[in-house]
Structure formats: C-alpha cells, structure tokens
Write an enzyme that holds these catalytic residues in place. Structure first.
Site, PDB file in Angstrom:
ATOM      1  N   VAL A 219       1.085  -1.060   0.684  1.00 17.02           N
ATOM      2  CA  VAL A 219      -0.179   0.093   0.023  1.00 17.02           C
ATOM      3  C   VAL A 219       1.012   1.426   0.577  1.00 17.02           C
ATOM      4  O   VAL A 219       0.525   2.398  -0.367  1.00 17.02           O
ATOM      5  CB  VAL A 219      -0.969   0.452   1.060  1.00 17.02           C
ATOM      6  CG1 VAL A 219      -2.156  -0.539   0.885  1.00 17.02           C
ATOM      7  CG2 VAL A 219      -0.487   0.182   2.598  1.00 17.02           C
ATOM      8  N   HIS A 220       2.201   1.105   0.414  1.00 18.83           N
ATOM      9  CA  HIS A 220       2.859   2.233   0.135  1.00 18.83           C
ATOM     10  C   HIS A 220       3.719   2.405  -1.325  1.00 18.83           C
ATOM     11  O   HIS A 220       4.681   2.716  -1.324  1.00 18.83           O
ATOM     12  CB  HIS A 220       3.819   2.081   1.091  1.00 18.83           C
ATOM     13  CG  HIS A 220       3.475   2.732   2.597  1.00 18.83           C
ATOM     14  ND1 HIS A 220       3.310   1.884   3.476  1.00 18.83           N
ATOM     15  CD2 HIS A 220       2.217   3.971   3.022  1.00 18.83           C
ATOM     16  CE1 HIS A 220       1.997   2.220   3.887  1.00 18.83           C
ATOM     17  NE2 HIS A 220       2.243   3.125   4.044  1.00 18.83           N
ATOM     18  N   GLY A 221       3.360   1.476  -2.020  1.00 17.31           N
ATOM     19  CA  GLY A 221       3.998   1.193  -3.525  1.00 17.31           C
ATOM     20  C   GLY A 221       5.251   0.183  -3.510  1.00 17.31           C
ATOM     21  O   GLY A 221       5.764   0.240  -4.654  1.00 17.31           O
ATOM     22  N   GLU A 222       5.887  -0.367  -2.297  1.00 14.05           N
ATOM     23  CA  GLU A 222       6.272  -1.648  -1.829  1.00 14.05           C
ATOM     24  C   GLU A 222       6.509  -2.043  -3.023  1.00 14.05           C
ATOM     25  O   GLU A 222       5.464  -2.991  -3.102  1.00 14.05           O
ATOM     26  CB  GLU A 222       6.723  -2.062  -0.567  1.00 14.05           C
ATOM     27  CG  GLU A 222       6.796  -1.119   0.350  1.00 14.05           C
ATOM     28  CD  GLU A 222       5.173  -1.391   1.080  1.00 14.05           C
ATOM     29  OE1 GLU A 222       4.018  -0.671  -0.255  1.00 14.05           O
ATOM     30  OE2 GLU A 222       5.214  -0.858   2.597  1.00 14.05           O
TER      31      GLU A 222
END
Lengths: 339, 205
Positions: A219-222
């Site tokens: 959800v943080h682009g990881e």
C-alpha cells in the site's frame, strides 16, 4: 504518471483532507480539536469503541470509514505516516464509550511501534485499551512470514466484521476474536500498471514499464512480486487468484467474500470487468460467492492498480459482514453498498 | 546541537528522500528535517537547565516522538528518551556516562524496532556510534574528539547498509533490490551525529 497535485500547503494535507470530509458529511463525521475524525453521533454507551490510527493518502480508508458499524474514531497521522504515540493516546482516551477501546493496527513498522508506545503510556486512570494487529497483503513475505505481512485493502473485510461485532455489543475479547479470525481467513494481492507520485516528497513510487503489470505491490508502493506482460483481465486475475487461493486453500463448497479494490486510478469499467473475472473464476473453482464488491476502498494516492481480496467466511462472519454500516465512504445494508 | 542537526537535516533532506524513494516512499528526508526543526523551535521556546543533559535528552525524545509521525518518530523519540533516562540514572565522568547513555539508547531501539545489527536499519549506524564513544571514552579523549570519531563510525555504518539486505521496515519487502542503496534511517542518524560533532568542534569546552 501525474506529477502535480491539487493541494494547498503540503504539510496540511492530512488536516485539510479531514476537514473536507467533515464538511461534506457533517451528520456523520466531525474533526475534533486534536484533529481526529470521529463519529458525529457517538455509539451507544456500554459498547466497545473501535479506533484506528493511520496516515492519510489511502482515502477513503480510513477517514471515510468512520461511522456506525465501522470506526468510532480515526486518529490521523500525516501523509503515509502513522500518528505519533502522544497523538494516539489523546484519541484513545476520547473514544471510550465505557466498555474499552479496541485499536486496530495495520502491520506497518510505524503503526505498530507508535501503538505499542501509546498503550505502554496509558495509566490505571485511562480507559481499557487493547490493540489487534492486522495484515492481509501476501506480497512481501511468504506464509511462514505471516507476522511480517502488511495491511492492505482487504482489511476492510475485517473492519466490517469487527465494526459489526462492536455495534452488536460484543465485549472487547469477543471483538478481538472476530478481528483475528477474519484476518486469518483473508488474503490480498495488489497489481499495478503505473505508480504514483508522493505528494510531499515528489518522488515516484513504483515505475512500471508500458505494457506490463507488476503483481505484488504494497500500500505504500513497495514492489516485491513479479513483473509480467499485461495480456487480458482473465489472465491477470487467474494468475492473482491462483496465488491467493493457493494459500487460503478453500475447499469446493466453501463460502467466500471477495473485494476488488481500486488503488487510485483505475477506470470504473476496468474494476467491473475485473470483478466479473473474479466472480466467474471463483465459481469455476467450486466456491460459493457469498458477497462481492468492487470499488475504491483503500488507495495509494493515484496509483493505477487494483487489489483482489478473498475471505473464507463462516456463518458468524458472514452475518456480521451483512450488518448495516453508515460512513462517508461506505453505507451498506445487508447484501451490499447502497448509494 | 539540535538546531544544527535540524539545519543539516534540512540540507540533506533531498538526498535522504531519494534514498528513501529507492527503498520506501520517499518522505524520510522531509519527515526528519521537519521533525528536528519543530523540536528545535519548541526546545528554544522552553526553559531548560542546559547543564542537565538527561533532562534535555529526554525532552528532545519527547518532542521528536510527537513532531515526527510514523516509524521515525517512534524510533528517534525512543532513542533520545532512553539516552536521557540512562544519563539520569548514571554517574561518573561526562564522556563515559554519555557513551553508556547512547549504548543503552541503541539497545532500546533494537527492542522497540525488533531489529539487530545487519538488518540495514538506523541501528547499523547507532551501534558503531555508541561503541566508538565507549572505546574513545576509555582513552581519556575530549568530548569533541570523541564525538568526531563516533560520528565517523556512524557514517561508515550507514554506508555499509548499502551492502545489506533489509530485514525491517518498508525496505524489507524490496529485499535484494535494496542492495546498493543506503538505509535512509541510518543515513539521517549519521547526519545528526555529524551535526553534534560539528557543534562541539566549534565550541571551546
């Protein structure tokens, strides 16, 4: 990838987001003097209060999920950053309705550490507060590393069942049991076609080559999964469902709830088409689709991607899931969202 | 010292965020820069007994834990608060006492963040910093020289994180892709140590 954002002072993104919601739905949510978003009409006394502390940037989660049948308060942090421990303590104290507070914590380092610090600093004069750590995203850690997994859009299924349990008068131990059981029966995988820019730092979060789809994004682009050519909706969904169901291991005849989540910038038609694939493919595997929704539940700013979440339900969880809720981003009655 | 740290972090914030973008979401630079700046401002407006290092360190920890959201606030808050608590309960000459305080602070970070050396976290800069301070303290050095040596060790530790596969935090899910990128937390800690050393070097004490 869009690099500009329609905001004012970037340091006030959280505060202005909260205010925007409260001004649109004043009968549902209010911004407190500490900046928390809480129910305008509080839950009945004697019921367990449900709290969550998180950073903004994932709207409608969770500012838009404060309301009857869901959260009593969202203690806001900053963009993509969990609220600090002192901030959490204020919010937890204010949330209590006399039966204790259950703090839902997404399994991200900042969320967990600040929640632990907050709970450690409560005294005997404070309300009884417990925390439950939630996760559903299977990307980034194998089944043995379940404790390392992160929270993703599938948490909505857990928030819905535990929200219903609290509203129905379950005590804090009962609410926690519902949250953990739903969590343990839910898995999510998110795929993206394009990243998003971080509105404060201006950095690009995830870059995907044209024509490809990156499966397994947090959800943080990881990014931690595989990059494959984008073919058809059927193909991508099949690949993703294989991975999700492989782990969940449902048997033919099992009832499931499925969500298709927009990570920020999908065409609504795309979501509908993806949802159709999910519904057909689950049926092809002999599973009974109890409920399935598609929509924008938990985003990552304007990431162009979608998440598939599946929860293998039992009778109690299915009944709780169907309980009504009324929040700015989700109003549901029985079988599905209304309006 | 906190003011100098704030200034240095502001300057480093762009490169810190770039590091964070490679392995996280790109906001570490602004988070720590703003957090230290706000803490420095608040500290400046308060009256503190500046000869009581324990009180100042504790207050810095408290401020940082509320001016910095996310993992950074929890960790930096814990680090300075623990250092303050440890100083307060210690005694003896300033330098060994400070070294002990920062070693206790590293241990508190390891517990709070559930990390160990080699996980590619700020601990990989904090442990060399504390260890070097202890080692130099034994050799009867001045505070300025000790901080300079310890800051160099912190910086070296931060550089080494580029060769480690992250096992905590957001970078964890990046895994091997993080190789070649320094951990942002370890790097910001190195900046803070260098700021502390620079301030001591400018003061005749």
């Amino acid at each position: 990838m869009r690099r500009t954002c329609v905001v004012n002072d970037r340091r006030r993104i959280s505060a202005e987001t909260a205010e925007g919601y409260a001004l649109a739905w004043p009968h549902l949510v209010t911004v407190t003097d500490k900046g928390h978003v809480s129910r305008t009409k509080p839950k009945d006394r004697g019921k367990v209060a449900l709290a969550i502390g998180n950073g903004t940037g994932h709207e409608p989660a969770m500012v838009g999920l404060v309301g009857q049948g869901l959260f009593d308060v969202n203690i806001l942090g900053e963009l993509f950053a969990a609220p600090s421990a002192p901030h959490l303590v204020h919010g937890l104290r204010a949330a209590d309705r006399g039966a204790g507070v259950l703090l839902c914590v997404s399994n991200h380092a900042g969320d967990v550490m600040n929640a632990e610090l907050a709970l450690e600093s409560l005294t005997d004069d404070d309300p009884h507060v417990e925390m439950v750590v939630l996760y559903d995203d299977i990307a980034g850690a194998g089944p043995d590393g379940a404790g390392e997994r992160r929270g993703g859009p599938g948490l909505l299924i857990t928030w819905k069942t535990v929200g219903a349990a609290a509203e129905a008068g379950y005590d804090i131990a009962g609410c926690r049991a519902i949250a953990e059981r739903t969590r343990d029966r839910t898995r999510t995988l998110t795929a993206i076609l394009d990243g998003t820019v971080h509105p404060v730092s201006g950095q690009e979060l995830s870059v995907v080559p044209e024509g490809c789809v990156q499966i397994g994004v947090g959800v943080h682009g990881e990014v931690s999964g595989e990059l494959v050519p984008l073919t058809t909706a059927d193909d991508v969904v099949a690949r993703m469902l294989d991975t999700v169901l492989d782990e969940l291991g449902p048997r033919p005849g099992d009832r499931v709830i499925a969500h298709v989540n927009d990570a920020g910038a999908m065409a609504v038609a795309e979501l509908a088409i993806i949802h159709r694939c999910v519904a057909h493919q689950l049926a092809d595997r002999g599973l009974v689709l109890a409920r399935s929704w598609f929509g924008r539940y938990a985003t990552t700013w304007t990431m162009a991607g979608f998440g598939l979440s599946v929860c293998v339900v039992d009778d109690e969880l299915a009944r709780l899931y169907d309980a009504p809720c009324h929040a700015p981003a989700l109003a549901s009655q029985g079988s599905g969202p209304v309006g | 010292m906190i003011v100098r740290a704030a200034v240095d972090l502001e300057r480093a914030s762009e490169s810190l965020s770039r590091l964070d973008a490679a392995v996280g979401d790109g906001d570490h630079g602004t988070t720590v820069a703003h957090g230290f700046r706000d803490a420095a401002t608040a500290l400046g407006n308060e009256a503190h007994d500046l000869t009581d290092a324990g009180e100042v360190l504790r207050r810095v920890g408290q401020l940082l834990s509320s001016t910095m959201p996310g993992a950074s606030g929890a960790l930096y808050g814990t680090y300075f608060s623990s250092a303050g608590d440890s100083w307060a309960s210690g005694d003896g000459l300033p330098l060994p006492r400070l070294a002990m305080a920062f070693r206790e602070a590293s241990a508190a970070i390891a517990r709070r963040g559930r990390a160990g050396p080699g996980d590619a976290t700020m601990l990989d800069a904090m442990v060399p910093f504390g260890d070097t301070l202890s080692a130099v303290a034994d050799r009867d050095a001045t505070l300025g020289a000790a901080l300079a040596a310890a800051a160099a060790a912190a910086r070296a530790g931060a550089v080494r994180t580029a060769d480690m596969v992250p096992r905590r935090g957001r970078a964890r899910s990046i895994g091997e892709r993080a190789l070649g990128h320094q951990d942002p937390g370890a790097t910001s800690f190195a900046v803070i140590c260098e700021a502390m050393a620079a301030v001591m070097a400018e003061e005749p004490r």
